[in-house]
Design an enzyme around this catalytic site. Structure first.
Site, PDB file in Angstrom:
ATOM      1  N   ASP A  86      71.833  12.211  40.197  1.00  0.00           N
ATOM      2  CA  ASP A  86      72.292  13.561  40.277  1.00  0.00           C
ATOM      3  C   ASP A  86      71.906  14.483  39.714  1.00  0.00           C
ATOM      4  O   ASP A  86      70.416  14.337  39.419  1.00  0.00           O
ATOM      5  CB  ASP A  86      74.013  13.343  39.426  1.00  0.00           C
ATOM      6  CG  ASP A  86      73.801  13.002  37.842  1.00  0.00           C
ATOM      7  OD1 ASP A  86      72.661  13.100  37.341  1.00  0.00           O
ATOM      8  OD2 ASP A  86      74.942  12.793  37.329  1.00  0.00           O
TER       9      ASP A  86
ATOM     10  N   ARG B 207      85.658  16.920  34.489  1.00  0.00           N
ATOM     11  CA  ARG B 207      84.560  17.805  33.883  1.00  0.00           C
ATOM     12  C   ARG B 207      84.178  19.048  34.606  1.00  0.00           C
ATOM     13  O   ARG B 207      83.876  19.036  35.838  1.00  0.00           O
ATOM     14  CB  ARG B 207      83.220  17.000  34.219  1.00  0.00           C
ATOM     15  CG  ARG B 207      82.055  17.597  33.272  1.00  0.00           C
ATOM     16  CD  ARG B 207      80.589  16.583  33.084  1.00  0.00           C
ATOM     17  NE  ARG B 207      80.203  16.101  34.152  1.00  0.00           N
ATOM     18  CZ  ARG B 207      79.021  15.416  34.370  1.00  0.00           C
ATOM     19  NH1 ARG B 207      78.537  15.365  32.874  1.00  0.00           N
ATOM     20  NH2 ARG B 207      78.702  14.818  35.001  1.00  0.00           N
TER      21      ARG B 207
END
Length: 567
Positions: free
Chosen positions: A468, A182
Site C-alpha cells: 500500500d 480510517r
C-alpha cells in the site's frame, strides 16, 4: 481549506440548475451521480462544512508545527520526550474502558472500501475490519463516493455484490467483524469538495460523511450503544490528537449522543509520535481505544525524519523488521503505555498473501507470519493486523493459544520492564547491508505501486506481499536517501556507489523487467511510464517530498464544475 489551495488548481465557480443540492459556501466538483447524491445531501454537506469552518485554522496550525519540527530535525535535532509533559507521563490516569463490543480485537483485517472487499473482510472471521480511506485507497472521486455507499450499506446489513464473471452473489454472514473506518490524514486535501472556495480537509470529508449517515444505525447494529469506531493515521504530535478529540465532541453534540460514544485507535506510525504516546492518549482519553504499531509507515517516517542525517542510513528494506532494536523498543513501549492507561495495544501488519500455486512457498510464508504473531502476543499485544483473509486462521490460532482465555491482555501484560526504554533505544540506527537487489526491488515495487494508484488501486499484490502507500513510501525514501548520500552497496560484493547514472540504468532495466512480468498488452494499457517518471523524479529530487501521494493526487483529480446547484 487554508493552505490546501496551493496543492490543486481550482477553476472558477459556475452555477448550474442540475446537480448536487449544496448549502451556501459548498461546491462539489466531482462527477454528478444520482446515487452519490444520496451521500452528498444538503444536510450531510452542511455538517462537513461546519467541521471545516470550525477546525480549518487548527489543522493549518498543526501542519505548520510539523514543518517547524522538520526544520529542527534537518538542522540536527533529534525527536525526544517533551520535558514539559513529564508530569502527565508520570501521573496515574486511565482512558475510558473499551466498549464491550470491541473488548476482543485479537485479529483485525484491513483493506480499501471496495464493495466486494468490504463484504469479504466483514465475513473473514476477523474480530475487526478497518475500512480504509487512506493508504489502501487511491482517493479518486469514484472510489470515495462508492466507498461511502458501500459502508452505508454494510452498516445497515444490506450490502451485496454480484460477481458476474463468477456468477456469484456475495452477502454478509450472520456474524461479522466490527467495523472501524480510517479517514485520510490531516495533510491530504479533498479537491472535489470546496468549502468557502478552498478544498476541504480530506479527513473531515471522510469522517463527516460517514458519521452523519451511519452513527445511529452503527450504534444499534454493531456498537452495542457505542460508536462509530475509527482508526486515526499519520499524527506526529498530541496537538493533532486534540483536534480529533474536538471533532468527535462536536459530532456527538450534533447527534445528541453522550460524550465518549465515538472511539478511535491511533496509529503510531511516525517517529515523532512515539515520543508523544501518553500525551496522545490523554488528549483522546474519553474517545480512545488504544494505539497501533503502524510499522511500515514508521520505517518510512524514520527516513523522513532523518533525511538530513547521513549517519542514519537504512539497510535494505527487507532487513528493517521487528528484530531491529529501534522497532522492538517502539513495540514494547507502546504496549506498556497502552496497558498502563487501560486500552488496547495493537500489533502491526502481516503483509503476506497466500501463494496459491506453490504450496511449499505458501507454507514458508505462513510460518513467517506465525513467528511474527507469536512475538507480538508474547510481548503483550492485544491483537494484530492481517492484509488478507487467508492469514486469519493462522493468526487467530497463535493468539488464541497465548491470550490466557481473556478478550485482551490489558491487565495481564503490564510490561513494566519497558519503562526503561530510552530515547536512544527508539532512535538506534537499524543495522544491515545495502544491496543492488535492494535498490532494484525498491524501484520495481515503487513504480508498479504508483502505476496502480494512478489507475485507481491503492492496495496492490506484488511479489507475494500486499503493498500500500506505506510500503511504497519506504521504497521511495530509501532510494532518495541512498542517492542523496551516494551510499556504497556493500551487501552483494559489488562495492558500487548509488549515483544518478546508476539509478537511471536501474530504472531502465526494471521497467523492462516489469514489462516482461505483466505482459506487453497490460504494460501498454497501464500507466507504467507515467508512474516511472513520477517515481524517478521524487527519488532524485533535491529535497524530499513529504508524501508520495500528495504529488500523485494532482494526477487523479478530475473536476466537473457544473456538478453543484443551490435550490
Amino acid at each position: 481549506m487554508v493552505g490546501f489551495e496551493n496543492l490543486v488548481e481550482v477553476p472558477p465557480m459556475r452555477k448550474n440548475p442540475v446537480g448536487y443540492d449544496v448549502p451556501e459556501g459548498v461546491d462539489i466538483r466531482g462527477r454528478y451521480d444520482a446515487e452519490f447524491a444520496t451521500i452528498l445531501t444538503r444536510d450531510a454537506l452542511q455538517f462537513v462544512a461546519s467541521l471545516q469552518r470550525q477546525f480549518a485554522t487548527h489543522i493549518k496550525y498543526a501542519m505548520d508545527c510539523r514543518n517547524e519540527a522538520k526544520l529542527r530535525y534537518n538542522r540536527g535535532a533529534l525527536p525526544a520526550f517533551d520535558p514539559a509533559t513529564k508530569p502527565l507521563r508520570d501521573a496515574d490516569w486511565l482512558c475510558a474502558p473499551p466498549p464491550p463490543a470491541i473488548a476482543d480485537r485479537r485479529v483485525e483485517i484491513t483493506g480499501p472500501v471496495e464493495r466486494k472487499m468490504v463484504i469479504n473482510a466483514l465475513n473473514s472471521g476477523a474480530k475487526v475490519f478497518m475500512a480504509d480511506f487512506e493508504d489502501a485507497l487511491a482517493p479518486n472521486w469514484e472510489n470515495l463516493m462508492r466507498g461511502h455507499i458501500n459502508l452505508r450499506d454494510a452498516v445497515r446489513g444490506t450490502i451485496s455484490y454480484h460477481d458476474k464473471a463468477r456468477n456469484r452473489v456475495y452477502k454478509l454472514n450472520e456474524q461479522t467483524a466490527k467495523l472501524f473506518v480510517r479517514p485520510r490524514g490531516w495533510h491530504l486535501p479533498e479537491a472535489h469538495v470546496l468549502i468557502d472556495g478552498h478544498p476541504a480537509a480530506g479527513c473531515l470529508v471522510d469522517f463527516g460523511l460517514y458519521f452523519f449517515h451511519n452513527w445511529s444505525a452503527f450504534r444499534r447494529n454493531q456498537g452495542q450503544g457505542f460508536g462509530p469506531f475509527f482508526y486515526l493515521p499519520k499524527m506526529e504530535h498530541s496537538t493533532e490528537a486534540r483536534i480529533w478529540n474536538n471533532v468527535f465532541t462536536a459530532a456527538e453534540k450534533m447527534a445528541g449522543i453522550e460524550n465518549g460514544s465515538i472511539r478511535a485507535t491511533v496509529l503510531i506510525e511516525t517517529l515523532p509520535a512515539v515520543f508523544q504516546m501518553d500525551e496522545i492518549l490523554y488528549e483522546l482519553r474519553d474517545h480512545s481505544v488504544g494505539l497501533n504499531c503502524g510499522r511500515w509507515d514508521y520505517i518510512f517516517s524514520y527516513v523522513k525524519t532523518f533525511q538530513a542525517h547521513p549517519d542514519r542510513l537504512l539497510p535494505d528494506r527487507v532487513l528493517v523488521g521487528m528484530a531491529q532494536h529501534f522497532m522492538r523498543s517502539y513495540s514494547d513501549l507502546l504496549i506498556r503505555t497502552c496497558h498502563r492507561r487501560g486500552v488496547h495495544a495493537m500489533g502491526g501488519m502481516a503483509a503476506q498473501i497466500p501463494i496459491r500455486d506453490d504450496p511449499r512457498a505458501n507454507e514458508a510464508a505462513l510460518e513467517l507470519v506465525r513467528k511474527d504473531k507469536l512475538r507480538e502476543v508474547l510481548a503483550g499485544h492485544d491483537g494484530t493486523w492481517a492484509a488478507h483473509p487467508g492469514l486469519i486462521p493462522a493468526i487467530a490460532e497463535v493468539f488464541d493459544a497465548h491470550m490466557g482465555g481473556g478478550p485482551n491482555q490489558i491487565q495481564s501484560a503490564k510490561r513494566e520492564d519497558a519503562a526503561g526504554v530510552q530515547a536512544e533505544d527508539l532512535l538506534q540506527t537499524p543495522r544491515g547491508v545495502r544491496s543492488m537487489e535492494g535498490l532494484r526491488l525498491n524501484t520495481r515495487v515503487g513504480i508498479q505501486y504508483v502505476a496502480a494508484w494512478l489507475t485507481g488501486s491503492g492496495s496492490v499484490p506484488l511479489y507475494n506481499l500486499m503493498e500500500d502507500a506505506a510500503t511504497a513510501e519506504i521504497s521511495r525514501v530509501q532510494n532518495w536517501q541512498w542517492l542523496k548520500y551516494g551510499v556504497e552497496l556493500d551487501g552483494d560484493g559489488l562495492g558500487v556507489r548509488v549515483t544518478p547514472e546508476l539509478f537511471g540504468r536501474v530504472v531502465e532495466e526494471e521497467m523492462e523487467r516489469i514489462e516482461r512480468e505483466v505482459g506487453k498488452e497490460r504494460f501498454s494499457k497501464g500507466m507504467y511510464r507515467e508512474a516511472c517518471k513520477m517515481f524517478a523524479r521524487q527519488c532524485t529530487a533535491p529535497s524530499l517530498d513529504d508524501f508520495l501521494t500528495l504529488d500523485a493526487y494532482n494526477h487523479i483529480v478530475l473536476h466537473h464544475p457544473l456538478a453543484s446547484s443551490r435550490l
